[in-house]
Scaffold this active site. Structure first.
Site, mmCIF file in Angstrom:
data_model
loop_
_atom_site.group_PDB
_atom_site.id
_atom_site.type_symbol
_atom_site.label_atom_id
_atom_site.label_comp_id
_atom_site.label_asym_id
_atom_site.label_seq_id
_atom_site.Cartn_x
_atom_site.Cartn_y
_atom_site.Cartn_z
ATOM 1 N N ARG A 77 20.160 47.041 -48.012
ATOM 2 C CA ARG A 77 20.792 48.283 -47.555
ATOM 3 C C ARG A 77 21.343 49.061 -48.755
ATOM 4 O O ARG A 77 21.827 48.454 -49.719
ATOM 5 C CB ARG A 77 21.927 47.918 -46.598
ATOM 6 C CG ARG A 77 22.669 49.087 -45.977
ATOM 7 C CD ARG A 77 21.817 49.865 -45.006
ATOM 8 N NE ARG A 77 22.615 50.701 -44.125
ATOM 9 C CZ ARG A 77 22.109 51.699 -43.409
ATOM 10 N NH1 ARG A 77 20.812 51.984 -43.461
ATOM 11 N NH2 ARG A 77 22.876 52.404 -42.609
ATOM 12 N N THR A 350 12.909 56.318 -39.806
ATOM 13 C CA THR A 350 12.908 54.880 -40.111
ATOM 14 C C THR A 350 11.563 54.280 -39.700
ATOM 15 O O THR A 350 10.750 54.953 -39.068
ATOM 16 C CB THR A 350 14.095 54.177 -39.391
ATOM 17 O OG1 THR A 350 15.301 54.873 -39.727
ATOM 18 C CG2 THR A 350 14.261 52.737 -39.720
ATOM 19 N N ASP A 392 25.320 57.672 -42.524
ATOM 20 C CA ASP A 392 25.590 56.551 -41.616
ATOM 21 C C ASP A 392 27.029 56.043 -41.739
ATOM 22 O O ASP A 392 27.479 55.243 -40.915
ATOM 23 C CB ASP A 392 24.610 55.393 -41.855
ATOM 24 C CG ASP A 392 23.313 55.591 -41.078
ATOM 25 O OD1 ASP A 392 23.259 56.487 -40.223
ATOM 26 O OD2 ASP A 392 22.348 54.847 -41.337
ATOM 27 N N SER A 421 24.577 50.209 -40.146
ATOM 28 C CA SER A 421 23.231 50.554 -39.689
ATOM 29 C C SER A 421 23.040 50.142 -38.229
ATOM 30 O O SER A 421 23.811 49.351 -37.687
ATOM 31 C CB SER A 421 22.212 49.798 -40.558
ATOM 32 O OG SER A 421 20.910 49.951 -40.046
ATOM 33 N N SER A 422 21.987 50.694 -37.626
ATOM 34 C CA SER A 422 21.571 50.240 -36.286
ATOM 35 C C SER A 422 20.246 49.476 -36.339
ATOM 36 O O SER A 422 19.705 49.103 -35.297
ATOM 37 C CB SER A 422 21.394 51.446 -35.354
ATOM 38 O OG SER A 422 22.599 52.130 -35.213
HETATM 39 N N1 GLY Z 1 19.657 55.051 -40.947
HETATM 40 C C1 GLY Z 1 19.551 54.509 -39.664
HETATM 41 C C2 GLY Z 1 20.231 53.212 -39.523
HETATM 42 O O1 GLY Z 1 20.342 52.491 -40.475
HETATM 43 O O2 GLY Z 1 20.683 52.887 -38.464
#
Ligand code: GLY
Length: 539
Positions: A77, A350, A392, A421-422
Site C-alpha cells: 500500500r 482499481t 483514501d 483501503s477497501s
Molecule cells: N483506492 C481504493 C481502495 O484502496 O479502497
C-alpha cells in the site's frame, strides 16, 4: 475422486485484461509458480490497464503457499509522504480544498507496487524479473490497442490528464482521447521497468528514476523527497480469518478494511436463516448488515502501524451477535449522521486478479492507483502514472471522500502512514473446495465480495459469483445503490416501505475475477466479470 485431491488438475488465471491472463499462463508454462505469474500479471496490467493500477500505485497480494499451507498478505500500500500532515488538504478556514487530494502531484502517496513485486519475486517466486517482467516491457515498447473501456475511463479523467503534459502525451493524442485501435506505446515506462530488472528496488526507489519522480512531483505542487522513496518497505501481515456456514474466509487485513468489514457482515448474517425469508426481507437483512459494518469501518479502522484497533472484537461472532440483535425485520435503521456527498466513483477503478497453479499455490491480488488514471500526473521522464491514493485518507473527520466514505481519527493523515483501503482479495475454503476471488470498485468492493461469497455458498461456481446483480449500502450516504436487475419491482416497493432510500445506478459496477478448485470433483473453473473486458483461462 477422493475428497482430498492433493493437487489441482489444471492452473487458472482470471484477470481484467486478456494480455495479462495470457502472459501469466506463459510464465506458468515456463516453470514459474503462481507467485511468478502474479508478478507478471501485475506488471502487464500496469502497462495495458494504465487507468487501474501501476508502478505508481500499490496493492495487496494475498498468498497461499501449497507446500506448507503458509498464508500471508503482502502489503504494498502507498504511504503518505514524510512531509504530509493531518490538514494537508484543508484551507485556512479548515475546509477541504476540492480536488486537491484527487488531481495532481499532491494527491499521490509513495508507491508500493514496485517494492512489493520485487519482494514477491525474490521471496516466493522461482524466476528472475528478467523473465517475469519481459511481457510487460515488450508491451510497453511495442504498445497495446486502445479499446472502448480505455476510452470511457479516459473520458472520465480527461481534464486531469490534460493538466499534466507528460500524461497527456502518453495517454491522449493531440489532447484528445485516442481512437479504438490506436497503438499506445510507453517507452519511458519500459525503461523504468528495465531499470528495475537490472537494479531491483534501486531501479525505482533510488537513482535516476527516483530523482525524476521527486523532481517532477515537487515541480508540480507535491512534497515528496528522496527519503520517502528510499524508506518505502512492503510489509507482510497476517490475513484476517473467520467462518461462515462451513466456509473459512481468509481476507485482507488492515490497512485494508476489506477483510474486517466482510467478516463482520458474514458474522451478523449467520444469526439469520437467510433462505427462510422472502427475497425482499433477505435483501433488507443484507443492507442492514452492510450499514452496520461500514459504520464501524469509519469509526475504528486505519493503518495498524499507527493506530490501535479492536480487530479481534470487530470480527468476533459475539460482537456480531450484539449488532445483529438490533436489526429489525420491519424497518430500516436510519444512519445517524448528516448527509454526505454522493459517490463520484465509476466503480471500475482499481483491478483484481486471481491465480491458482498446478501445485495448489494461490494468489488473490487487488491493485490500485485509486481513481481512474490515478492523479492524472506523470513525472516527466519516468512513464509512471502516479496514484491519487491520498484521497483514501480522511481529509477531515466526517467529510466524505470520492467514494462517499467518511472516516475519523484512525484514518487521519500522518507522515509515513498508509491510507485505509477497501481492497479485499479473498480465499474461501470449504469441505468441497477453494475459491480465489476479488474485485475493483472503491467502497463497493467489500459488498461485492459479500454477494460473491453468498453465491458460492448457494452452490454457484465462478460464473455465478462474478455475474450476480449487485446492490450496496455503506452507512453514509444513507442509500441503497443498485444495478439494473438487482431488485425486482416488488422488492423495490417492499424495501421502500421499510424505509430504505433506493438509488438505481445508470451503470453496472465492479470487475470480479474468480477461480475455483473443486477438490471433490477434481475440477478447476474460472470466470471474469461479464461487466468487464477481462479473461479467465484454465490450462
Ligand atoms: N483506492 C481504493 C481502495 O484502496 O479502497
Amino acid at each position: 475422486m477422493a475428497a482430498a485431491a492433493q493437487k489441482p488438475p489444471a492452473a487458472a488465471i482470471a484477470s481484467a485484461h486478456p494480455l495479462a491472463t495470457q502472459a501469466g499462463h506463459e510464465i506458468l508454462a515456463a516453470g514459474g509458480n503462481a507467485f511468478d505469474a502474479a508478478v507478471t500479471v501485475s506488471a502487464v496490467l500496469a502497462v495495458v490497464e494504465p487507468y487501474s493500477s501501476g508502478m505508481g500505485g500499490g496493492g495487496f497480494w494475498l498468498l497461499h503457499r501449497a507446500k506448507d499451507g503458509f498464508e500471508t498478505m503482502l502489503d504494498g500500500r502507498e504511504r503518505a509522504p514524510l512531509a504530509a500532515h493531518r490538514d494537508l488538504f484543508l484551507n485556512n478556514q479548515g475546509e477541504v480544498i476540492p480536488n486537491l487530494s484527487i488531481n495532481g502531484a499532491l494527491a499521490a502517496g509513495i508507491p508500493g507496487q514496485p517494492a512489493a513485486l520485487i519482494h514477491l519475486a525474490e521471496k516466493y517466486g522461482r524466476l528472475p524479473l528478467k523473465q517475469t517482467f519481459a511481457a510487460a516491457i515488450r508491451l510497453a515498447h511495442e504498445g497495446f490497442l486502445v479499446d472502448d473501456h480505455y476510452r470511457r475511463m479516459a473520458q472520465w479523467r480527461l481534464d486531469a490528464l490534460r493538466q499534466s503534459p507528460s500524461a497527456a502525451s502518453l495517454f491522449l493524442v493531440d489532447g484528445d482521447i485516442p481512437q479504438v485501435g490506436h497503438n499506445l506505446r510507453q517507452p519511458e515506462l519500459a525503461k523504468t521497468l528495465e531499470l528495475m530488472v537490472e537494479q531491483g528496488r534501486d531501479g525505482f526507489y533510488t537513482g535516476r528514476v527516483a530523482q525524476q519522480l521527486v523532481a517532477g512531483v515537487r515541480a508540480n505542487g507535491g512534497i515528496w523527497t528522496l527519503d520517502d522513496l528510499a524508506q518505502y518497505q512492503p510489509v507482510e501481515r497476517a490475513p484476517v480469518r473467520g467462518e461462515y456456514r462451513g466456509m473459512t474466509i481468509t481476507s485482507a487485513a488492515p490497512p485494508s478494511s476489506g477483510g474486517v468489514v466482510l467478516l463482520a457482515m458474514l458474522n451478523m448474517l449467520s444469526h439469520f436463516d437467510l433462505d427462510g425469508y422472502p427475497e425482499a426481507t433477505r435483501k433488507h437483512l443484507l443492507i442492514e448488515v452492510m450499514r452496520r459494518a461500514y459504520r464501524d469501518r469509519a469509526e475504528y479502522l486505519g493503518d495498524p502501524d499507527f493506530v490501535d484497533m479492536p480487530i479481534e472484537q470487530l470480527i468476533h461472532p459475539l460482537y456480531a451477535a450484539g449488532l445483529a440483535r438490533d436489526i429489525r425485520l420491519d424497518r430500516a435503521t436510519p444512519s445517524k449522521a448528516p448527509r454526505t456527498k454522493p459517490l463520484m466513483s465509476e466503480g471500475r477503478d482499481t483491478t483484481h486478479f486471481s491465480i491458482l497453479d498446478r501445485e495448489g499455490n494461490r494468489v488473490a491480488a487487488t491493485l490500485s492507483i485509486n481513481y481512474p488514471f490515478g492523479s492524472g500526473f506523470v513525472p516527466p521522464g519516468t512513464g509512471v502514472l502516479l496514484n491519487d491514493e491520498m484521497d483514501d485518507f480522511s481529509a477531515r473527520p466526517g467529510v466524505s471522500n470520492v467514494y462517499g466514505l467518511i472516516g475519523g481519527e484512525a484514518n487521519a493523515i500522518a507522515p509515513g502512514k498508509r491510507m485505509l483501503s477497501s481492497m479485499t482479495p479473498t480465499f474461501v475454503e470449504s469441505a468441497e473446495g477453494v475459491a480465489v476471488l476479488g474485485t475493483p470498485g472503491g467502497s463497493r468492493i467489500i459488498t461485492m465480495l459479500l454477494h460473491g461469497i453468498l453465491a458460492l455458498q448457494a452452490g454457484g461456481g465462478p460464473d455465478a459469483w462474478v455475474a450476480v446483480p449487485r446492490f450496496h449500502h455503506q452507512y453514509l450516504p444513507d442509500e441503497v445503490q443498485f444495478e439494473s436487475g438487482a431488485l425486482t419491482a416488488d422488492e423495490i416497493t417492499a424495501l421502500t416501505r421499510l424505509g430504505h432510500q433506493l438509488k438505481p445506478l445508470k451503470r453496472s459496477y465492479g470487475n470480479m475475477q474468480g477461480v475455483y478448485w473443486n477438490k471433490n470433483k477434481g475440477s478447476v473453473s474460472a470466470a471474469s466479470d461479464p461487466r468487464g473486458v477481462g479473461q479467465a483461462l484454465v490450462r
